[in-house]
Enzyme design. Structure first.
Site, PDB file in Angstrom:
ATOM      1  N   THR A 117       0.811  -1.217   0.000  1.00  0.00           N
ATOM      2  CA  THR A 117       0.000   0.000   0.000  1.00  0.00           C
ATOM      3  C   THR A 117       0.848   1.273   0.000  1.00  0.00           C
ATOM      4  O   THR A 117       1.961   1.291   0.545  1.00  0.00           O
ATOM      5  CB  THR A 117      -0.909   0.013   1.256  1.00  0.00           C
ATOM      6  OG1 THR A 117      -1.514   1.302   1.396  1.00  0.00           O
ATOM      7  CG2 THR A 117      -0.128  -0.254   2.526  1.00  0.00           C
ATOM      8  N   TYR A 141      -1.420   0.161  10.140  1.00  0.00           N
ATOM      9  CA  TYR A 141      -1.700  -0.598   8.920  1.00  0.00           C
ATOM     10  C   TYR A 141      -0.522  -0.494   7.952  1.00  0.00           C
ATOM     11  O   TYR A 141       0.016  -1.497   7.481  1.00  0.00           O
ATOM     12  CB  TYR A 141      -2.996  -0.071   8.278  1.00  0.00           C
ATOM     13  CG  TYR A 141      -3.191  -0.550   6.878  1.00  0.00           C
ATOM     14  CD1 TYR A 141      -3.389  -1.894   6.612  1.00  0.00           C
ATOM     15  CD2 TYR A 141      -3.172   0.339   5.811  1.00  0.00           C
ATOM     16  CE1 TYR A 141      -3.549  -2.340   5.310  1.00  0.00           C
ATOM     17  CE2 TYR A 141      -3.340  -0.094   4.518  1.00  0.00           C
ATOM     18  CZ  TYR A 141      -3.530  -1.436   4.270  1.00  0.00           C
ATOM     19  OH  TYR A 141      -3.686  -1.875   2.997  1.00  0.00           O
TER      20      TYR A 141
HETATM   21  N1  UFG Z   1     -13.096   9.854   4.323  1.00  0.00           N
HETATM   22  C1  UFG Z   1     -14.007  10.767   4.818  1.00  0.00           C
HETATM   23  N2  UFG Z   1     -15.143  10.278   5.379  1.00  0.00           N
HETATM   24  C2  UFG Z   1     -15.408   8.951   5.499  1.00  0.00           C
HETATM   25  C3  UFG Z   1     -14.466   8.033   4.983  1.00  0.00           C
HETATM   26  C4  UFG Z   1     -13.323   8.523   4.400  1.00  0.00           C
HETATM   27  O1  UFG Z   1     -13.805  11.967   4.746  1.00  0.00           O
HETATM   28  O2  UFG Z   1     -16.453   8.596   6.045  1.00  0.00           O
HETATM   29  C5  UFG Z   1     -11.874  10.364   3.715  1.00  0.00           C
HETATM   30  C6  UFG Z   1     -10.636   9.887   4.459  1.00  0.00           C
HETATM   31  O3  UFG Z   1     -10.329  10.754   5.519  1.00  0.00           O
HETATM   32  C7  UFG Z   1      -9.603   9.907   3.335  1.00  0.00           C
HETATM   33  C8  UFG Z   1     -10.414   9.575   2.087  1.00  0.00           C
HETATM   34  O4  UFG Z   1     -11.768   9.836   2.415  1.00  0.00           O
HETATM   35  O5  UFG Z   1      -9.092  11.186   3.197  1.00  0.00           O
HETATM   36  C9  UFG Z   1     -10.295   8.130   1.683  1.00  0.00           C
HETATM   37  O6  UFG Z   1     -10.575   7.334   2.807  1.00  0.00           O
HETATM   38  P1  UFG Z   1     -10.806   5.762   2.719  1.00  0.00           P
HETATM   39  O7  UFG Z   1     -11.154   5.286   4.091  1.00  0.00           O
HETATM   40  O8  UFG Z   1     -11.736   5.447   1.604  1.00  0.00           O
HETATM   41  O9  UFG Z   1      -9.378   5.231   2.276  1.00  0.00           O
HETATM   42  P2  UFG Z   1      -7.987   5.444   3.001  1.00  0.00           P
HETATM   43  O10 UFG Z   1      -7.234   6.469   2.205  1.00  0.00           O
HETATM   44  O11 UFG Z   1      -8.088   5.653   4.436  1.00  0.00           O
HETATM   45  O12 UFG Z   1      -7.372   3.990   2.870  1.00  0.00           O
HETATM   46  C10 UFG Z   1      -7.390   3.290   1.660  1.00  0.00           C
HETATM   47  C11 UFG Z   1      -7.281   1.808   1.919  1.00  0.00           C
HETATM   48  C12 UFG Z   1      -5.960   1.495   2.497  1.00  0.00           C
HETATM   49  C13 UFG Z   1      -4.864   2.124   1.699  1.00  0.00           C
HETATM   50  C14 UFG Z   1      -5.102   3.597   1.579  1.00  0.00           C
HETATM   51  C15 UFG Z   1      -4.077   4.349   0.839  1.00  0.00           C
HETATM   52  O13 UFG Z   1      -8.293   1.391   2.801  1.00  0.00           O
HETATM   53  O14 UFG Z   1      -5.827   0.097   2.477  1.00  0.00           O
HETATM   54  O15 UFG Z   1      -6.327   3.756   0.909  1.00  0.00           O
HETATM   55  O16 UFG Z   1      -4.471   5.707   0.852  1.00  0.00           O
HETATM   56  F1  UFG Z   1      -3.689   1.949   2.312  1.00  0.00           F
END
Ligand code: UFG
Length: 327
Positions: A117, A141
């Site tokens: 990742t 993670y």
């Molecule tokens: N977000 C919100 N509200 C929510 C959910 C997410 O504002 O309810 C934002 C998060 O803060 C982030 C973006 O949307 O800025 C994307 O969030 P996700 O939870 O969809 O994804 P993440 O970036 O946290 O994580 C995903 C995968 C990981 C990977 C990562 C790399 O779940 O496995 O992308 O960025 F490592």
């Protein structure tokens, strides 16, 4: 047809990988403990329920199927949860992967594709993130995935385990035939949550932080379509079959979208309003993660075809409205 062992084949990305492997002439053998995956998502090859922490079970599956390669997706993958329960991530992801790697070597399999990742890079202001960038994960993670990358390097040196590591950016979309798709309970990922809010399955999308140092104050991510992502994995297996050594590839598009950008695009694609609430930052979130590499295109011949935001939301919306798994 050659067997490929797919850990996490009942999950979001793993199930799409099984479909792509089958289309490419392999038989995907799913190994999954169903802690976050779905039996109904295993549609393209045999299913073996089991846990990576159970070495005897793993040895039995290797003996039964004699796979030519392993694709390792099985992992806990929620950034937020990993900050609250780091032990769960170190135990499941790192110890589970160690077991799998040792079972792979014991079975004489030398080809290993690993799902890593961009969270291993962490927050790096104004740095172009390519495969040579330093890795400074800021959540458990990402740290667990970086540890597994290190482990693979060591086992290549000691036992000749050749591997391809893919560092994913944010995976989105769904199979255009809606045979498989993203289905987490509870859901934590941005696009499915937006679609739930549009559909009144939840009151609103909470935007996690509006005071980041970005043009609109919300986090920026690089989104890649799950079908394009798994196509790269099939190319990764072929790369291992025709090359010596190991290689790391970023899988992203190089385009950054803020949370508000994604909300706006979802509004346009569905033609429905997206109720939002502005909330606090989520611990562990990086400000900006965008790939700065075209190595996968150049060296694997990877050509993403569906990784534009409109298509990803359209495919996710089609899946959102399709019948989901029940077990
Ligand atoms: N977000 C919100 N509200 C929510 C959910 C997410 O504002 O309810 C934002 C998060 O803060 C982030 C973006 O949307 O800025 C994307 O969030 P996700 O939870 O969809 O994804 P993440 O970036 O946290 O994580 C995903 C995968 C990981 C990977 C990562 C790399 O779940 O496995 O992308 O960025 F490592």
């Amino acid at each position: 047809m050659a067997n490929v062992l797919v850990t996490g084949g009942a999950g979001y990305i793993g199930s799409h990988a099984c479909k792509a492997l089958k289309s490419a002439g392999f038989t995907p053998v799913t190994f999954d403990n169903l802690c976050t995956g779905w039996k109904d998502a295993v549609k393209f090859g045999p299913f073996e329920q089991g846990d990576l922490l159970d070495r005897a079970r793993l040895d039995g599956v290797f003996a039964k199927y004699s796979p030519v390669a392993v694709m390792h997706f099985a992992a806990l993958s929620q950034v937020g949860e990993s900050m609250q329960k780091p032990g769960k991530y170190w135990h499941n992801n790192v110890t589970g992967s160690l077991n799998l790697i040792e079972a792979t070597i014991a079975a004489g399999v030398k080809q290993f594709v690993f799902s890593s990742t961009c969270a291993t890079y962490g927050d790096q202001d104004n740095v172009v993130l390519d495969e040579n960038s330093l890795q400074h994960p800021i959540n458990a993670y990402g740290a667990s995935k970086r540890a597994i990358e290190d482990m693979l390097k060591d086992f290549q040196a000691s036992d000749g385990l050749e591997h391809v590591i893919f560092r994913y950016f944010n995976v989105a979309g769904a199979d255009p035939d809606a045979e498989v798709g993203e289905f987490h309970q509870p859901e934590t990922h941005l696009i499915p949550l937006i679609l739930d809010a549009i559909d009144e399955k939840r009151d609103a999308l909470t935007i996690f932080g509006t005071d980041y140092d970005t043009p609109d104050g919300t986090c920026i991510r690089d989104y890649v379509h799950v079908c394009d992502l798994v196509d790269a994995h099939v190319l990764g297996v072929k790369w291992l079959q025709s090359n010596k050594g190991s290689r790391i590839f970023n899988l992203g598009t190089g385009s950054g979208f803020s949370v508000r950008d994604v909300v706006n695009q979802a509004h346009h694609v569905t033609n429905k309003p997206v109720p939002i609430v502005e909330g606090d930052r989520r611990p562990g979130d990086c400000t900006k993660l965008v790939s700065g590499s075209t190595r996968a295109e150049q060296e694997l011949g990877w050509t993403p075809t569906r990784s534009n935001m409109k298509q990803m939301i359209l495919d996710a919306w089609r899946w959102h409205n399709a019948e989901k798994y029940s077990e």
